[in-house]
Design an enzyme around this catalytic site. Structure first.
Site, mmCIF file in Angstrom:
data_model
loop_
_atom_site.group_PDB
_atom_site.id
_atom_site.type_symbol
_atom_site.label_atom_id
_atom_site.label_comp_id
_atom_site.label_asym_id
_atom_site.label_seq_id
_atom_site.Cartn_x
_atom_site.Cartn_y
_atom_site.Cartn_z
ATOM 1 N N GLU A 1 0.872 -1.194 0.000
ATOM 2 C CA GLU A 1 0.000 0.000 0.000
ATOM 3 C C GLU A 1 0.901 1.233 0.000
ATOM 4 O OE1 GLU A 1 -3.174 0.495 3.143
ATOM 5 O OE2 GLU A 1 -2.571 2.592 2.953
ATOM 6 N N HIS B 1 -9.229 1.649 -0.357
ATOM 7 C CA HIS B 1 -8.397 2.468 0.522
ATOM 8 C C HIS B 1 -9.250 3.577 1.150
ATOM 9 C CE1 HIS B 1 -5.436 5.558 1.633
ATOM 10 N NE2 HIS B 1 -4.570 4.554 1.741
ATOM 11 N N ASP C 1 2.761 1.728 3.880
ATOM 12 C CA ASP C 1 2.037 2.998 3.753
ATOM 13 C C ASP C 1 2.987 4.181 3.520
ATOM 14 O OD1 ASP C 1 -0.201 4.571 3.494
ATOM 15 O OD2 ASP C 1 -0.993 4.165 5.491
HETATM 16 CA CA CA Z 1 -2.362 4.662 2.593
#
Ligand code: CA
Length: 345
Positions: free
Chosen positions: A8, A175, A298
Site C-alpha cells: 500500500e 483504501h 504505507d
Molecule cells: Ca495509505
C-alpha cells in the site's frame, strides 16, 4: 529475512495534485475534502517532503526502499485520487496516472508493481480502464479511495467495475479517505476525519455496504483488499453476525445466503499498513488465517522503518512471516518471484 513486498505504497502525479488545488478552490468542494486538502496542500516542510516522495517514481523512492529494506513496492494512487473531479477530468487523469505508473514499473520491474487508478464517476469507462491497465499496462489490479462524491460501490451502477475485476481475476484495494459528506459533520472536530479514526469508520461502513448490498452474492470471486489491519473489521465480525441474525429475525433488513462474516472471510484480504501492534496482528491471524494478510508500509505516510521493525520482530512463525511479507502478495498480484533488493539495512 524473507523478501519484503510492501503493498500500500502511494504516489501522485503533478497533474492530479494541481487539479486538487483547483477542486479545493471551488465553492462546490466537499467539506471533508476541504478539511483534508488544507493539510495535503499546506505550505510547510512536512507536506512538501511528502509531496516530493509521492511524485518520485525513480531513484529517490528506490533509495528509500534500499535504506529501509523493502524489496518491492506495489504502488497506487494516493487518497482521494481522482474521485473528487468531474467524470471527464477524473477519467482522463486516472488514465494518465496509469500510464505514468506503468512506465515506472517498466523501468524498474524488479522493484515496482502497480495498481490502477480508476474514476468510478463513470463506471463503464472505469471498467474499460481496468481492462486496459491490466491487459496492456500489466498493472495488478486497482485501488479505489472509498466513497465517490458521497456514493458507495454497493450501488449497482458501479458494478461494471466489479464485473471487470472478477473477470480479470485482479483485486481491488479499497483504501480510506475522509468520511462522505453525509456523515463527515461530527468528524470535522479534533481532526477526526483523518486517519486516526474517520478513515476506518468510513471504509468499514463501505465494507458493510458491499456485504449487505449483495456484491459478493453477485461476484463470488471478487477480491477486495483492506489496509490498516482490515480497518477494524476482524475485531467486529462476531458481533456483526450476531446482530445481523437478530436484524433478519425482527425484519429490520433482508437476509443474505450466508452470514456477513463468511463473505468477509471469503472475499477480503487485509494488510498491515499503519498498524504495528502484535495483538492486532494476532487477532487478525486467528480470525482470517495467514493466507489473507499482507505486509504494507504505507509510504510515505507512515514510518517504513517502524513497519519493518514491527514485521521483523512480531512473534509469528518464520513461515507466517514469509507469507505475510511476500508469499501472499506474490500469489495475489502474480508478481515475479525472487529477491531483488539492492542493499539490506
Ligand atoms: Ca495509505
Amino acid at each position: 529475512m524473507p523478501r519484503r513486498i510492501a503493498v500500500e505504497e502511494a504516489f501522485v502525479t503533478d497533474e492530479i495534485a494541481k487539479e486538487w488545488g483547483k477542486a479545493l478552490s471551488s465553492k462546490f468542494a466537499e467539506t471533508g475534502f476541504r478539511a483534508m486538502g488544507a493539510s495535503i496542500l499546506a505550505d510547510n516542510p512536512g507536506t512538501k517532503m511528502v509531496h516530493a516522495r509521492l511524485t518520485d517514481l525513480g531513484a529517490g523512492r528506490i533509495a528509500h526502499m534500499d535504506a529501509t529494506g523493502i524489496d518491492m513496492q506495489v504502488i497506487s494512487i494516493t487518497s482521494p485520487g481522482v474521485q473528487v473531479f468531474d467524470a471527464v477530468t477524473g477519467t482522463a487523469l486516472a488514465r494518465q496516472a496509469n500510464d505514468v505508473l506503468a512506465e515506472a514499473v517498466r523501468r524498474h520491474p524488479a522493484r515496482f508493481a502497480g495498481l490502477a487508478a480508476l474514476a468510478p464517476q463513470h463506471p463503464h469507462s472505469a471498467a474499460r480502464e481496468l481492462e486496459r491497465a491490466v491487459g496492456q499496462l500489466e498493472l495488478r489490479g486497482a485501488l479505489i479511495n472509498s466513497h465517490t462524491m458521497g456514493e458507495y460501490l454497493d450501488d449497482p451502477k458501479y458494478w461494471p467495475i466489479f464485473e471487470a475485476a472478477q473477470a480479470l481475476d485482479v483485486p481491488i484495494y479499497l483504501h480510506p479517505r475522509e468520511p462522505a459528506p453525509s456523515m463527515v459533520g461530527p468528524y470535522l472536530d479534533y481532526g477526526l476525519y483523518w486517519a486516526g479514526w474517520g478513515f476506518a469508520a468510513e471504509t468499514g461502513l463501505h465494507v458493510m455496504r458491499l456485504i449487505m448490498g449483495g456484491v459478493f452474492v453477485r461476484f463470488p470471486k471478487l477480491k477486495i483488499i483492506l489496509g490498516h489491519m482490515g480497518e477494524g473489521m476482524p475485531f467486529w465480525l462476531q458481533r456483526i453476525d450476531n446482530r445481523y441474525r437478530l436484524g433478519v429475525k425482527i425484519g429490520a433488513h433482508g437476509s443474505l445466503p450466508r452470514l456477513p462474516s463468511e463473505y468477509f472471510l471469503e472475499n477480503f484480504v487485509i494488510t498491515t499498513s499503519g498498524v504495528m501492534h502484535d495483538g492486532a496482528l494476532r487477532l487478525s491471524l486467528d480470525v482470517l488465517g495467514v493466507d489473507r494478510i499482507m505486509f504494507a508500509a504505507d509510504y510515505p505516510y507512515e514510518s517504513v522503518e517502524d513497519g519493518v521493525k514491527f514485521m521483523d520482530g512480531t512473534p509469528v512463525t518464520e513461515e507466517e512471516r514469509t507469507r505475510i511479507y511476500s508469499g501472499n502478495a506474490e500469489k495475489l498480484f502474480r508478481l515475479p518471484a525472487g529477491r531483488e533488493r539492492a542493499a539490506a539495512p
